[in-house]
Design a protein around this motif. Sequence first.
Motif, PDB file in Angstrom:
ATOM      1  N   THR A  91       8.944  20.674 -15.518  1.00  0.00           N
ATOM      2  CA  THR A  91      10.308  19.759 -15.814  1.00  0.00           C
ATOM      3  C   THR A  91       9.670  19.013 -16.917  1.00  0.00           C
ATOM      4  O   THR A  91       8.788  18.353 -16.539  1.00  0.00           O
ATOM      5  CB  THR A  91      10.434  19.090 -14.465  1.00  0.00           C
ATOM      6  N   GLU A  92      10.448  18.991 -17.899  1.00  0.00           N
ATOM      7  CA  GLU A  92      10.287  18.116 -19.086  1.00  0.00           C
ATOM      8  C   GLU A  92      10.532  16.646 -18.845  1.00  0.00           C
ATOM      9  O   GLU A  92      11.692  16.510 -18.380  1.00  0.00           O
ATOM     10  CB  GLU A  92      11.117  18.679 -20.252  1.00  0.00           C
ATOM     11  N   SER A  93       9.719  15.880 -19.025  1.00  0.00           N
ATOM     12  CA  SER A  93      10.064  14.645 -18.501  1.00  0.00           C
ATOM     13  C   SER A  93      10.636  13.874 -19.947  1.00  0.00           C
ATOM     14  O   SER A  93      10.171  13.975 -21.056  1.00  0.00           O
ATOM     15  CB  SER A  93       8.744  13.777 -18.389  1.00  0.00           C
ATOM     16  N   THR A  94      11.473  12.992 -19.792  1.00  0.00           N
ATOM     17  CA  THR A  94      11.908  12.321 -20.699  1.00  0.00           C
ATOM     18  C   THR A  94      11.863  10.727 -20.557  1.00  0.00           C
ATOM     19  O   THR A  94      12.061  10.205 -19.518  1.00  0.00           O
ATOM     20  CB  THR A  94      13.618  12.571 -20.996  1.00  0.00           C
ATOM     21  N   GLU A 135       0.283  17.720 -16.584  1.00  0.00           N
ATOM     22  CA  GLU A 135      -0.460  16.907 -15.694  1.00  0.00           C
ATOM     23  C   GLU A 135      -1.015  15.501 -16.281  1.00  0.00           C
ATOM     24  O   GLU A 135      -0.920  14.723 -15.823  1.00  0.00           O
ATOM     25  CB  GLU A 135      -1.900  17.667 -15.354  1.00  0.00           C
ATOM     26  N   ILE A 136      -1.325  15.643 -17.580  1.00  0.00           N
ATOM     27  CA  ILE A 136      -1.848  14.433 -18.580  1.00  0.00           C
ATOM     28  C   ILE A 136      -0.545  13.428 -18.596  1.00  0.00           C
ATOM     29  O   ILE A 136      -0.606  12.323 -18.409  1.00  0.00           O
ATOM     30  CB  ILE A 136      -2.327  15.047 -19.752  1.00  0.00           C
ATOM     31  N   TYR A 137       0.886  14.096 -18.738  1.00  0.00           N
ATOM     32  CA  TYR A 137       1.979  13.175 -18.932  1.00  0.00           C
ATOM     33  C   TYR A 137       1.926  12.427 -17.486  1.00  0.00           C
ATOM     34  O   TYR A 137       2.181  11.222 -17.394  1.00  0.00           O
ATOM     35  CB  TYR A 137       3.042  14.051 -19.193  1.00  0.00           C
ATOM     36  N   LYS A 138       1.923  13.354 -16.612  1.00  0.00           N
ATOM     37  CA  LYS A 138       2.081  12.736 -15.017  1.00  0.00           C
ATOM     38  C   LYS A 138       1.037  11.722 -15.084  1.00  0.00           C
ATOM     39  O   LYS A 138       1.360  10.632 -14.439  1.00  0.00           O
ATOM     40  CB  LYS A 138       1.788  13.787 -14.167  1.00  0.00           C
ATOM     41  N   ILE A 139      -0.436  11.819 -15.334  1.00  0.00           N
ATOM     42  CA  ILE A 139      -1.226  10.663 -15.307  1.00  0.00           C
ATOM     43  C   ILE A 139      -1.046   9.607 -15.818  1.00  0.00           C
ATOM     44  O   ILE A 139      -1.037   8.447 -15.416  1.00  0.00           O
ATOM     45  CB  ILE A 139      -2.550  11.317 -15.596  1.00  0.00           C
ATOM     46  N   ILE A 140      -0.434   9.764 -17.172  1.00  0.00           N
ATOM     47  CA  ILE A 140      -0.090   8.686 -18.052  1.00  0.00           C
ATOM     48  C   ILE A 140       0.836   7.829 -17.207  1.00  0.00           C
ATOM     49  O   ILE A 140       0.869   6.529 -17.261  1.00  0.00           O
ATOM     50  CB  ILE A 140       0.476   9.212 -19.266  1.00  0.00           C
ATOM     51  N   ASN A 141       1.876   8.592 -17.042  1.00  0.00           N
ATOM     52  CA  ASN A 141       3.147   7.752 -16.118  1.00  0.00           C
ATOM     53  C   ASN A 141       2.477   7.004 -14.762  1.00  0.00           C
ATOM     54  O   ASN A 141       3.028   5.839 -14.521  1.00  0.00           O
ATOM     55  CB  ASN A 141       4.115   8.655 -15.643  1.00  0.00           C
ATOM     56  N   GLU A 142       1.664   7.698 -14.138  1.00  0.00           N
ATOM     57  CA  GLU A 142       0.883   7.060 -13.009  1.00  0.00           C
ATOM     58  C   GLU A 142       0.200   5.820 -13.422  1.00  0.00           C
ATOM     59  O   GLU A 142       0.151   4.803 -12.887  1.00  0.00           O
ATOM     60  CB  GLU A 142       0.189   7.830 -12.333  1.00  0.00           C
ATOM     61  N   LEU A 143      -0.717   6.002 -14.641  1.00  0.00           N
ATOM     62  CA  LEU A 143      -1.379   4.735 -14.987  1.00  0.00           C
ATOM     63  C   LEU A 143      -0.590   3.579 -15.483  1.00  0.00           C
ATOM     64  O   LEU A 143      -0.820   2.363 -14.931  1.00  0.00           O
ATOM     65  CB  LEU A 143      -2.151   5.220 -16.273  1.00  0.00           C
TER      66      LEU A 143
END
Lengths: 331, 494
Positions: free
Chosen positions: B244-247, B433-441
Motif C-alpha cells: 500500500t502506497e502511503s501518502t 519497511e523503511i517508510y513505516k519505520i520513519i512514520n513510527e519514529l
Amino acid sequence: MGAQETEQTFTNRFLEMLKQLWQKNSVIVVFVIIILLAGLAAPRFLQPNNLLNILRNTSIIGVIALGMTFVIIGGGIDLSSGPVLASAGAVLIFLQRMVAETGDPLLPLWLPILAALGVATLLGFINGFIITKAALPPFIVTLAVGIIARSVVMYFTRGATIMGNRVPEFTGIGNGSVASIPIPFIIAMGLFALLHLVLTRSKMGTYVYAVGGNEDAARYSGIKADRIKIFTYMLVGLCAGIAATIEMSRMAAVSGTSSGRLYEFEAITAVIIGGTTLSGGKGRLVGTIVGFILLGIVNNMMIMLNISPYLSGAVKGGVILFAVLIQRRER
Amino acid sequence: MSKLLEMKGISKSFYGVEVLHSVDLSLDRGDILALCGENGAGKSTLMKILAGIHEQNAGDVILKDEVVPPSAGPLEMEKRGVSMIHQELNLLNQLTVAQNIFLCREPRNKLGLIDYPKMNEESEKLMKRLGENIDPKQKLKTLKIAQKQMVEIAKAISFNVEILVMDEPTAVLTSKETTILFDLIRKLSSEGIAVIYISHRLKEVSQVCKTVQVLRDGYDIATREVAEVTEKDIASLMVGREVTESTAGEFSGDPDDVVLEVRGVTDEKLKNVGFSVRRGEILGFSGLVGAGRTELMEVIFGMRTPETGEVLLEGKPVTIKSAIDAIKSDVGFVTEDRKETGLVLCRDLTENLNYVYWRKHKGFFKNKKVSAENTDKMIKRLNIRCQGPDQQVKTLSGGNQQKVALAKWLASGAKILILDEPTRGVDVGARQEIYKIINELVDTGITIVIVSSDLPEVLSICERIIVMHEGRVTGELTSTEATEAKVMHYATDV
C-alpha cells in the motif's frame, strides 16, 4: 538403515567440526604441526631448555609485533620500529652507563628505562602525527622517520658499539627467569594480556578495527580517526621501547648499526603469519603470538639442522607465503 | 523454434545456504526481460551465474542449444555473447574512453604495440551506434556519470553481444538520461540483442520491458507479459503481500516547537540557506543532483564548515564542528552512500550498531550486555534479516544494510535524524519497511529530515518539502500543495 544414517550424520558432523576448527584456528593447527615436525627432524628441539630459549629469543620481536598488530588492524604500517628500538636503546645505555665517582650508577635504573620508553613513544607520536595531519602514506612517513632515527643514533654512537653498565639488576631483565620461564617472555605475555583486553573489550580497540575497516564510516560515526591512528603508532613505539629495554639488558650494549636491524620486518612477518590482513580492519593478537613464536622456531631449527644463516631469509619468505596462502583459502 | 538462452533448474548455495532454488529462465532474440525481486531475492546471483562470475551448484545454462560448462568464466561467457553491466560501474577513471572499452583486448599494430588510431576509430563507431557523441580520447574522469554508463554499454556491445544484462542501470541517472537509455535498449532489441534488465523501479519496467520475471527469496515466482500486469501486481508478486502506497498527511504537531533551525549558511556550494524543522515533523529536501542538499546536511552534522551561517537546536545556537558534537546534540546522519560512509562492512552487526552508542556514552570498556541488548533490540525493531548479531555487515542485502545504517542512530537515541537518500538501491519491500519505520519514529517525537532525489518518495512521505537549486532554497511546499510538477518547477528554477 537407521543406524547407518545416524553413523553418516555423525561422520558428517565430525567432519564439519574439524572443518570449523580448521577455519577458525588454521594458524594454530599449522603451529602444532610445525612443532611436531620440528621435533621429528631434531629431537633436541623438544628439550625444555631449547624451547625456553626460543621463547626468550623471540620475545623481543614478539613485543614489537603486538604493537604492530594494532597499527596494521588500524590500516597502517610501521617501518621505523627497528630504528626506534635503536634510538630508545641508545638513550637507555647512555643514561645507564653514567656512573658517579664511587663507581655506582648515577641514575636509578627505572629512570633510563622510563626515558627510553618515552623516546620510543614520542617517535611513534611523530609518525602518527605526520601521517594523520599531513595525510601522507604510513609507508613513506615511517620509512623516513626510521631512516632519520637510525642516522641520529649512528651519529651519537659514532657507529661504534657503546657498552652499558653490566649490573645484574639490569642484565637480569633480558637474561633472567622466574620459575624457569624467561623474563622477556613473561613481559611479552603480560603485554599480550593487557593489549588483548584493550583490543577486544575496550571501545578504543573496536575503533581501531573500525578505522582500519572504513575510516570515513568511522568518522561519520563520531570516531576521531586521527586520534585512534596516532594512538596505534604511539603504542607500537612504546612496544619498541619495551623491546629495546629487553634487548639492551641482554647485552648491556647498543650498536647504532645493528641494534634492532630489520626488526620491523620480522614483526610485520609475525603479524601477517598470525592472520592479520594488511588491508586493515581484521586481525587477532593471538595470531600474532603464534606468528612470532613460529618465527622463533624457524630461526632455531635453522641452527639445529645446521642450515646456513644466509638461507634464513629464504625460509622466512617461504613461511610468509605459506601462511598467507592457507589464510587466503579460508576466505 | 529454439531459444537463445535457457537456464534450467539453477540452484546456488553460499556457505551452505541455498540462495537460488531451481530457477528457470528463457530468452529469445530481441527480448527485453525485466528481472524483479527484493534485495536478496537472487536476481544478481542468477545473472552472475549467467555471466560466468559464479558457478551454479545444479542446473544447466543452455546458450543456442549448447550446454555451457558451469566452469566457464566471465571471459568465456563474453566470447559466447553474454555481457553484464554491474550495478557499480567497472571503469578506470585515469584511462581514456577508448582504453576503457578495449581494456585487455587492445588492437595491436605490426610491432605488437597498441594500435591507438584503430582503437579510437572503433570506439567512435561504437559511440555512433549508441547515438552518443563522446570523444574516445577523453579521460573517463571528465565524463558525467550517465556518459560513463554509455561507455560501459559500448564496452559490453563491443563483444558482439547477444545477451546484455543490466543490473540497476538507472540508479544514478536523471530522468532525461533514463529516457535516452531506454531508447538505446529498444534499439539494441531491434537489432536482435536480448536484454535482461534488473531494476527496483517498476515504472521503468513497464516502460521498457516486454516480459517480467519475478524472484522471491531465491524462488522463481512468476513470469508475465508486461502488458498484462500493473506495477502493483508486480510489486505484490515481489513481496508476496499487497503493497500500500502511503501518502503523507499534513504536519499535525505544534508548529512553534522548532527543534532545528539553520540560518544564512553560505560557502562555495551553498548560498544563504536557511530553514527550520519542528519536533516530530518529516521534512523533505528535493532538488536535482548537485543542488547542495548533501552539503547542507554535512554542515548541520559538523562534517563541513561554512563561511557564514549558524545552526540552532531548540532555539539555542550551537557550534557543531565534528560528528561527535552532532552526536552529543542528538543529531544523526544516515549518509547517502552506506558503503563509503555509513558502515564498516568488514565488521559485524553488533559493532556497526553500537559505534555511535559507544561514542556517546562514557567509559573505557564496552558494556557487553548493553551492546548485545542494543543489537537485539534493533534487529527486532527494524526487522533486520540476518544470521545473527555477529554476521559481517558486508554479507547482508542492500536493504538490510540500510537498516543497519539507520539503526545505529536509533540505538544511540538520536532525536533529529537526517536521512540522505534513505532508499537508494533498496527494494520495494524494504523501502516500505523503511517508510513505516520513519512514520513510527516521528510518532515518538523524533524529527526526520529526508534528502531524496526520488520524487514519488518525497511526495508520499514528507509533510513539508523544501526544494533547492544550485545551492539556494527555491521553494517550499506543504504536502497538500505539493505536486510533482511544482517540485520540478522549483528544482529546475524555471
